[in-house]
Each structure stands twice: as C-alpha cells, then as structure tokens.
Design an enzyme around this catalytic site. Sequence first.
Site, PDB file in Angstrom:
ATOM      1  N   THR A  62      44.388 -12.397 -16.424  1.00  0.00           N
ATOM      2  CA  THR A  62      43.665 -12.048 -17.650  1.00  0.00           C
ATOM      3  C   THR A  62      44.001 -10.656 -18.179  1.00  0.00           C
ATOM      4  O   THR A  62      44.207 -10.475 -19.389  1.00  0.00           O
ATOM      5  CB  THR A  62      42.142 -12.175 -17.387  1.00  0.00           C
ATOM      6  OG1 THR A  62      41.861 -13.543 -17.102  1.00  0.00           O
ATOM      7  CG2 THR A  62      41.327 -11.713 -18.582  1.00  0.00           C
ATOM      8  N   ARG A  63      44.104  -9.690 -17.306  1.00  0.00           N
ATOM      9  CA  ARG A  63      44.288  -8.307 -17.791  1.00  0.00           C
ATOM     10  C   ARG A  63      45.652  -8.116 -18.469  1.00  0.00           C
ATOM     11  O   ARG A  63      45.868  -7.130 -19.147  1.00  0.00           O
ATOM     12  CB  ARG A  63      44.073  -7.294 -16.671  1.00  0.00           C
ATOM     13  CG  ARG A  63      45.144  -7.267 -15.609  1.00  0.00           C
ATOM     14  CD  ARG A  63      44.705  -6.430 -14.419  1.00  0.00           C
ATOM     15  NE  ARG A  63      44.621  -5.008 -14.651  1.00  0.00           N
ATOM     16  CZ  ARG A  63      43.488  -4.305 -14.735  1.00  0.00           C
ATOM     17  NH1 ARG A  63      42.325  -4.887 -14.672  1.00  0.00           N
ATOM     18  NH2 ARG A  63      43.510  -3.019 -14.878  1.00  0.00           N
ATOM     19  N   GLU A  85      49.685 -15.719 -35.125  1.00  0.00           N
ATOM     20  CA  GLU A  85      50.623 -16.078 -34.056  1.00  0.00           C
ATOM     21  C   GLU A  85      51.254 -17.421 -34.351  1.00  0.00           C
ATOM     22  O   GLU A  85      50.769 -18.185 -35.200  1.00  0.00           O
ATOM     23  CB  GLU A  85      49.912 -16.111 -32.695  1.00  0.00           C
ATOM     24  CG  GLU A  85      49.731 -14.719 -32.115  1.00  0.00           C
ATOM     25  CD  GLU A  85      49.242 -14.718 -30.685  1.00  0.00           C
ATOM     26  OE1 GLU A  85      48.890 -15.795 -30.167  1.00  0.00           O
ATOM     27  OE2 GLU A  85      49.203 -13.638 -30.086  1.00  0.00           O
ATOM     28  N   HIS A  92      57.443 -18.877 -21.944  1.00  0.00           N
ATOM     29  CA  HIS A  92      57.303 -17.925 -23.053  1.00  0.00           C
ATOM     30  C   HIS A  92      58.695 -17.432 -23.432  1.00  0.00           C
ATOM     31  O   HIS A  92      59.473 -17.036 -22.574  1.00  0.00           O
ATOM     32  CB  HIS A  92      56.410 -16.749 -22.648  1.00  0.00           C
ATOM     33  CG  HIS A  92      55.923 -15.967 -23.821  1.00  0.00           C
ATOM     34  ND1 HIS A  92      56.753 -15.162 -24.570  1.00  0.00           N
ATOM     35  CD2 HIS A  92      54.705 -15.883 -24.392  1.00  0.00           C
ATOM     36  CE1 HIS A  92      56.047 -14.623 -25.547  1.00  0.00           C
ATOM     37  NE2 HIS A  92      54.806 -15.036 -25.465  1.00  0.00           N
ATOM     38  N   ARG A 119      55.942 -22.604 -29.278  1.00  0.00           N
ATOM     39  CA  ARG A 119      56.564 -21.885 -28.180  1.00  0.00           C
ATOM     40  C   ARG A 119      57.684 -22.654 -27.474  1.00  0.00           C
ATOM     41  O   ARG A 119      58.711 -22.092 -27.129  1.00  0.00           O
ATOM     42  CB  ARG A 119      55.480 -21.627 -27.143  1.00  0.00           C
ATOM     43  CG  ARG A 119      55.374 -20.198 -26.793  1.00  0.00           C
ATOM     44  CD  ARG A 119      54.203 -19.963 -25.928  1.00  0.00           C
ATOM     45  NE  ARG A 119      53.472 -18.838 -26.492  1.00  0.00           N
ATOM     46  CZ  ARG A 119      52.398 -18.321 -25.954  1.00  0.00           C
ATOM     47  NH1 ARG A 119      51.914 -18.837 -24.857  1.00  0.00           N
ATOM     48  NH2 ARG A 119      51.823 -17.298 -26.516  1.00  0.00           N
ATOM     49  N   HIS A 146      55.296 -19.232 -17.952  1.00  0.00           N
ATOM     50  CA  HIS A 146      54.188 -18.434 -18.491  1.00  0.00           C
ATOM     51  C   HIS A 146      52.810 -19.029 -18.247  1.00  0.00           C
ATOM     52  O   HIS A 146      51.877 -18.313 -17.932  1.00  0.00           O
ATOM     53  CB  HIS A 146      54.427 -18.278 -19.994  1.00  0.00           C
ATOM     54  CG  HIS A 146      53.439 -17.416 -20.690  1.00  0.00           C
ATOM     55  ND1 HIS A 146      53.228 -16.104 -20.329  1.00  0.00           N
ATOM     56  CD2 HIS A 146      52.595 -17.665 -21.728  1.00  0.00           C
ATOM     57  CE1 HIS A 146      52.317 -15.580 -21.125  1.00  0.00           C
ATOM     58  NE2 HIS A 146      51.899 -16.506 -21.967  1.00  0.00           N
ATOM     59  N   ARG A 159      50.299 -25.654 -25.087  1.00  0.00           N
ATOM     60  CA  ARG A 159      49.154 -24.828 -25.493  1.00  0.00           C
ATOM     61  C   ARG A 159      49.448 -24.042 -26.759  1.00  0.00           C
ATOM     62  O   ARG A 159      50.510 -23.434 -26.890  1.00  0.00           O
ATOM     63  CB  ARG A 159      48.832 -23.856 -24.364  1.00  0.00           C
ATOM     64  CG  ARG A 159      47.790 -22.833 -24.711  1.00  0.00           C
ATOM     65  CD  ARG A 159      47.575 -21.890 -23.568  1.00  0.00           C
ATOM     66  NE  ARG A 159      48.712 -21.038 -23.338  1.00  0.00           N
ATOM     67  CZ  ARG A 159      48.729 -19.717 -23.538  1.00  0.00           C
ATOM     68  NH1 ARG A 159      47.660 -19.116 -24.010  1.00  0.00           N
ATOM     69  NH2 ARG A 159      49.800 -19.014 -23.270  1.00  0.00           N
ATOM     70  N   SER A 168      44.054 -19.840 -24.546  1.00  0.00           N
ATOM     71  CA  SER A 168      43.697 -19.970 -23.129  1.00  0.00           C
ATOM     72  C   SER A 168      42.578 -19.031 -22.699  1.00  0.00           C
ATOM     73  O   SER A 168      41.710 -19.426 -21.916  1.00  0.00           O
ATOM     74  CB  SER A 168      44.911 -19.796 -22.235  1.00  0.00           C
ATOM     75  OG  SER A 168      45.650 -18.693 -22.623  1.00  0.00           O
TER      76      SER A 168
HETATM   77  C1  LIG Z   1      51.656 -11.620 -19.787  1.00  0.00           C
HETATM   78  C2  LIG Z   1      50.651 -12.617 -20.249  1.00  0.00           C
HETATM   79  C3  LIG Z   1      50.145 -12.560 -21.533  1.00  0.00           C
HETATM   80  C4  LIG Z   1      49.199 -13.482 -21.970  1.00  0.00           C
HETATM   81  N1  LIG Z   1      48.685 -13.370 -23.230  1.00  0.00           N
HETATM   82  C5  LIG Z   1      47.682 -14.199 -23.609  1.00  0.00           C
HETATM   83  C6  LIG Z   1      47.043 -14.016 -24.864  1.00  0.00           C
HETATM   84  O1  LIG Z   1      47.361 -13.115 -25.621  1.00  0.00           O
HETATM   85  N2  LIG Z   1      46.043 -14.883 -25.193  1.00  0.00           N
HETATM   86  C7  LIG Z   1      45.630 -15.906 -24.383  1.00  0.00           C
HETATM   87  O2  LIG Z   1      44.729 -16.660 -24.739  1.00  0.00           O
HETATM   88  N3  LIG Z   1      46.243 -16.080 -23.179  1.00  0.00           N
HETATM   89  C8  LIG Z   1      47.226 -15.259 -22.769  1.00  0.00           C
HETATM   90  N4  LIG Z   1      47.809 -15.427 -21.555  1.00  0.00           N
HETATM   91  C9  LIG Z   1      47.279 -16.468 -20.656  1.00  0.00           C
HETATM   92  C10 LIG Z   1      45.918 -15.999 -20.102  1.00  0.00           C
HETATM   93  O3  LIG Z   1      46.003 -14.641 -19.778  1.00  0.00           O
HETATM   94  C11 LIG Z   1      45.520 -16.784 -18.867  1.00  0.00           C
HETATM   95  O4  LIG Z   1      45.634 -18.158 -19.099  1.00  0.00           O
HETATM   96  C12 LIG Z   1      44.067 -16.478 -18.502  1.00  0.00           C
HETATM   97  O5  LIG Z   1      43.880 -15.092 -18.368  1.00  0.00           O
HETATM   98  C13 LIG Z   1      43.696 -17.179 -17.208  1.00  0.00           C
HETATM   99  O6  LIG Z   1      42.407 -16.750 -16.857  1.00  0.00           O
HETATM  100  P1  LIG Z   1      41.722 -17.366 -15.580  1.00  0.00           P
HETATM  101  O7  LIG Z   1      40.390 -16.703 -15.458  1.00  0.00           O
HETATM  102  O8  LIG Z   1      41.768 -18.826 -15.618  1.00  0.00           O
HETATM  103  O9  LIG Z   1      42.682 -16.935 -14.358  1.00  0.00           O
HETATM  104  P2  LIG Z   1      43.205 -15.501 -13.893  1.00  0.00           P
HETATM  105  O10 LIG Z   1      42.944 -14.445 -14.861  1.00  0.00           O
HETATM  106  O11 LIG Z   1      44.592 -15.685 -13.425  1.00  0.00           O
HETATM  107  O12 LIG Z   1      42.328 -15.237 -12.607  1.00  0.00           O
HETATM  108  C14 LIG Z   1      42.502 -16.016 -11.435  1.00  0.00           C
HETATM  109  C15 LIG Z   1      41.705 -15.382 -10.318  1.00  0.00           C
HETATM  110  O13 LIG Z   1      41.673 -16.254  -9.194  1.00  0.00           O
HETATM  111  C16 LIG Z   1      41.962 -15.524  -8.004  1.00  0.00           C
HETATM  112  N5  LIG Z   1      42.471 -16.483  -7.013  1.00  0.00           N
HETATM  113  C17 LIG Z   1      43.560 -17.282  -7.095  1.00  0.00           C
HETATM  114  N6  LIG Z   1      43.651 -18.043  -5.979  1.00  0.00           N
HETATM  115  C18 LIG Z   1      42.599 -17.709  -5.190  1.00  0.00           C
HETATM  116  C19 LIG Z   1      42.144 -18.138  -3.904  1.00  0.00           C
HETATM  117  N7  LIG Z   1      42.794 -19.083  -3.180  1.00  0.00           N
HETATM  118  N8  LIG Z   1      41.034 -17.568  -3.381  1.00  0.00           N
HETATM  119  C20 LIG Z   1      40.354 -16.603  -4.078  1.00  0.00           C
HETATM  120  N9  LIG Z   1      40.761 -16.150  -5.289  1.00  0.00           N
HETATM  121  C21 LIG Z   1      41.845 -16.715  -5.838  1.00  0.00           C
HETATM  122  C22 LIG Z   1      42.948 -14.471  -8.480  1.00  0.00           C
HETATM  123  O14 LIG Z   1      43.042 -13.421  -7.555  1.00  0.00           O
HETATM  124  C23 LIG Z   1      42.275 -14.067  -9.802  1.00  0.00           C
HETATM  125  O15 LIG Z   1      41.194 -13.208  -9.549  1.00  0.00           O
HETATM  126  C24 LIG Z   1      48.762 -14.521 -21.094  1.00  0.00           C
HETATM  127  C25 LIG Z   1      49.287 -14.594 -19.815  1.00  0.00           C
HETATM  128  C26 LIG Z   1      50.217 -13.661 -19.382  1.00  0.00           C
HETATM  129  C27 LIG Z   1      50.769 -13.759 -17.999  1.00  0.00           C
END
Ligand SMILES: Cc1cc2nc3c(=O)[nH]c(=O)nc-3n(C[C@H](O)[C@H](O)[C@H](O)COP(=O)(O)OP(=O)(O)OC[C@H]3O[C@@H](n4cnc5c(N)ncnc54)[C@H](O)[C@@H]3O)c2cc1C
Length: 516
Positions: free
Chosen positions: A45-46, A115, A231, A277, A338, A373, A378
């Site tokens: 996410t960050r 976008e 990406h 994309r 990506h 997507r 996301s």
């Molecule tokens: C560079 C980049 C740019 C992006 N830009 C955008 C954007 O502009 N807009 C947009 O909508 N999306 C964007 N995305 C996609 C988006 O960031 C992600 O899809 C979204 O942040 C995923 O969030 P999440 O909470 O599902 O998972 P994450 O943010 O990946 O968090 C997953 C968490 O699960 C934890 N975890 C994993 N496995 C385990 C385990 N076995 N046990 C305990 N903890 C575990 C990890 O440590 C982490 O804390 C981007 C992605 C990237 C890589």
Amino acid sequence: MRNHGGRAPLVVGTGIAGLYVALRCRELGLRPTLVTKSRLDEATTRYAQGGIATALGPDDSPALHLKDTLRAGAGLCDPAAAKVLAYEAPARIADLVRYGVPFDTVEGQVSLGREAAHSRSRILHAGGDATGLSIEETLKRRVLDAGIEVRERTALRSLRSAGSAGVAAVLSGEHGKNAEEVEAGPVVLATGGAGSLYRQSSNPSVATGEGVAIAFRAGAQLTDMEFVQFHPTVFWREGAPRYLITEAVRGEGAVLRNEAGERFLLGQHRDAELAPRDIVARAVNREMERTNHPCVYLDATAIPRDRFYARFPSVCRFLATYGLDPSRDWIPVTPVAHYMVGGVTTDLEGQTSLRGLYACGEVASTGVHGANRLASNSLLEGLVFGERVARQLVHPVARALPAPGRTVTVSWPPGSGRGNLAAAFERVRDLLWEDVGIVRVGSGLRAALVEFAELGKSTEPGRSTEPPGPVANAVLTASLIARAALTRTESRGAHYRSDFPVRRPRWRIHIGLVKA
Ligand SMILES: Cc1cc2nc3c(=O)[nH]c(=O)nc-3n(C[C@H](O)[C@H](O)[C@H](O)COP(=O)(O)OP(=O)(O)OC[C@H]3O[C@@H](n4cnc5c(N)ncnc54)[C@H](O)[C@@H]3O)c2cc1C
C-alpha cells in the site's frame, strides 16, 4: 448465519485492507487483533503513487466509473461486484477524509487526476504521488490511537476449518519460531498480492502471495489466478531498484518512445499511451524485443516543469538520484509484474468458501477487476470490500459464492522438506518471469508446471503436522498461477497466450482452483 459468537476477528495484513477492516471492526464494537509478518508500515500500500479512483467530478458519476471498470475487465467482471465498487466509493473516500487523509486540493476543491482507461478525471491523490503512503500512515495512526492490538513480525502459517467456531490459525514469529495455534474464530485475510514472486516486479518483498497458498491448502476456492497485471512503465537501469513511474504521468501527457524517438503506440490503439495497461505493457515488451534494447523511454518533456514537479515530487526525487530531470531527459522504463487480479474467491461480503474465513484487498478475488484491473481501483477495492467484511462480521447476511465456469482440482503432495530454500525461491522468480509472464505459451507453461512440482517435492515439509514455510507457499502460489494460465486457452485482458492470441467467447468464464 452466525456472527461467530462475537469472537474477536484475527485480521492478517497491515496494508490498506487490513488496517481499514481492523479500524471499522473496532468502530462497530469488535476487538480485532491485527498481525503482520513484517513491520506495521511495510506493505504494498505505501508504494501506491497514482491514487484512488472515485467519481466525484461534476462531469462524472458512479455509472461512468462502473462502465470504465467493466470495459477494462474484458468481459469478466462480476457486474454486481463492480457496481458495489463504483457506487460505494464516495462513502469510503468520505471515511478516509474523516480519518484525516490529506487529499490534494486545488482552490479548495479536491484535485482529480486522469489515468489510462478512465473516461473522466477521477483519481484522488495525496502528497502528489505519495497517496498510498499518506493513506497507510493515516490509517496506522488511527489503528494505534484506537488501541487495537497489533502484532508485528507475526506470520500466518496455516489455517484449519473449525466448523461453526470459524477458522483456527497457526501464527509464528520470525523464521517460523514460536508457532502457536490461536483460538478458532473469524479470520480476515488481507495479505496482499504475489507480485514479488516474479523476477521483475514493482512490488515490495512482502508480496509473496502467501495468503493464497494458505487459504488454498485449508480448502478455500481460488479464482482468476491466471490474470497477473504487468505495469508498463517501471524505471530501468542496470542494478537500480524497479521504481514505478505512475500511469498518471501518462495521464498528464507523457508519451512512450523507442530508442529512435518514435512513438510506437500510435497506430496500435486509439488511446495510444492511455490504452489499457495490458496493451501498453505488451506493446512495450514487443518494442524492446524488436529493437533488442533493454528499455523504452517515457518522454514527459512536454509537461511544464513546475506542474510535473508539483504533481510527482517523489518520482522527481527518485529520478534526481540518477541524474535525470524529467523536464529535460527521457525516463528509461520497462514492464514488470505488478498486480494479482485473482485470488481467494469471495462473495459480495468478503466471505470465502471456507466458513469463518474472509478476504479483502489484493488477496481476494471479488470479481471487480475481471480479466484486467482498471488503474487506481485496487486501493478502493480494499476499502469498499473491507467495509463489507467488517459489517458482515457484526451482522452476517447469507450470500451465494460465485460459481466458476470451470473448476480445476489440483493435487499438491507432501515433500521431503530437504531442498535448498533460497535456491528454490530464486528459481520460482525466474520461472514465473520467463514462462508465466507477459506473453505465455502452452509449452512454456507445461515446463514451468513440471519444475514447480519438483520444487514442491523438496520444499513442502515432510511431516503433515509441520506448517509449510514461505518458500513452499511461494512454489505453490506460482504453480497455481501457471495452472490457471495453462487452462485458459485464449488471450483476454492481462492473460496473453501466443498460441491462442485471440479472445474466445466460450472462455467468458472464470477458472476456479480447488485442492484435491
Ligand atoms: C509501486 C506500486 C504502485 C501502485 N499504485 C497504485 C495506485 O496508484 N492505486 C491503486 O489503487 N493501486 C496501486 N497499486 C496496487 C495497490 O497498492 C495494492 O493493490 C494494495 O495496496 C494492496 O493492499 P492490501 O491491503 O491488499 O495488501 P498490502 O498492502 O500488500 O498488505 C499486505 C499485508 O499482508 C502482510 N502479509 C502477507 N503475508 C502474510 C502472512 N503470511 N502473515 C502475516 N502477514 C502477512 C504483509 O506484510 C502486509 O502487511 C500499486 C502497487 C504498487 C506495487
């Protein structure tokens, strides 16, 4: 439907989905525990730069957002899920504002970026291109202020169905130490995607798709695993980190050129650089192969310098470390893995096929993205379905899980546990990139599957009582992506087969994967 006897939910993952679910659970009167295998602030996410999509502009509407989402999904979106996403988006953005996310504004109005494949300007951003960081920091502060129990460096290792009590989870500390089974109850998987399993990836190292493997082993159904989004514009330089140059840069007017300066996307799609994309990623890949050059170039020199530096401060800071000024220099870029479109199948409330197991965020397959997507949907998905999971935990409603058009049963036998884990992990990354990447072919997929099976034999634990480790999970997730990709004998959205290069109507179905 029962609400798990009021048991406290275990939320796994601290990206946008996990943080938001935990917060909303707390606000709704539950006492969630939040665990992450890494630090609280290390999640995909960050790194999100571009922003978060929501129909807020005067010329926009949820109906138009829905239309764009369905079009990007190449015939495979679940229309009900996509509708939920588009129509509930403004309320979830209001939640973020309530929590204190400082979205960028212009003259008191929220600033909306454009976008690829969005027909309107509808991307909210914060700190210019630091949207994910800003959201994560804000939610993290709120989680800590709310007194939610957070356990860092605590990994989910396995899940076991415990009937009406929910799901029993095994957690462990670093390097698999101090494993403990926590009392069965509702478990929310928010473990993110699998991008870093690919050799070339925009994702941080935590994105290893473990949640998918763990849920699959416990008996949960997966869908759409063949759809991995690539990406097209990630910074390329030998030895440099794969830093993403957000799509919003093209939205502001940057174009793609080959080494000779030609705009190779003109004539390939009517939207050229703003095409979906998958089309841009394949065009870049083709151009690199055709010119035998390791990258193509993003030319942002036509964008006024002040505007570019104000809108993309993090990108500019990054490029400056390589001596590049985007108002003067072309940016070398290449496509990378990506985003994981598929994952653990859920209904509209985030319920998986396993009673008591919920999923949201990138690990979930809600059906909103179809085969591809739409950019900036996301982060939004994590919020919209995170909210639904939190409400479901308090006031459950019964829904039917979407049935895939084709279900593939996969057997995955125990192994010896004696393999070289580091070498196996590196091999997975190469195999996925080379054989299960931007362009796939049946022979390559079959060869990859044979190797994944071999790697599985040496990385799976010998004893059934021992939960598989991260490398065994990586091998399994990789194998499931390849299995689904081999099954889909057509090209659609993010999935492209050079031996089946066209879309086939009979494949307008989802592929489900379940354990034998
Ligand atoms: C560079 C980049 C740019 C992006 N830009 C955008 C954007 O502009 N807009 C947009 O909508 N999306 C964007 N995305 C996609 C988006 O960031 C992600 O899809 C979204 O942040 C995923 O969030 P999440 O909470 O599902 O998972 P994450 O943010 O990946 O968090 C997953 C968490 O699960 C934890 N975890 C994993 N496995 C385990 C385990 N076995 N046990 C305990 N903890 C575990 C990890 O440590 C982490 O804390 C981007 C992605 C990237 C890589």
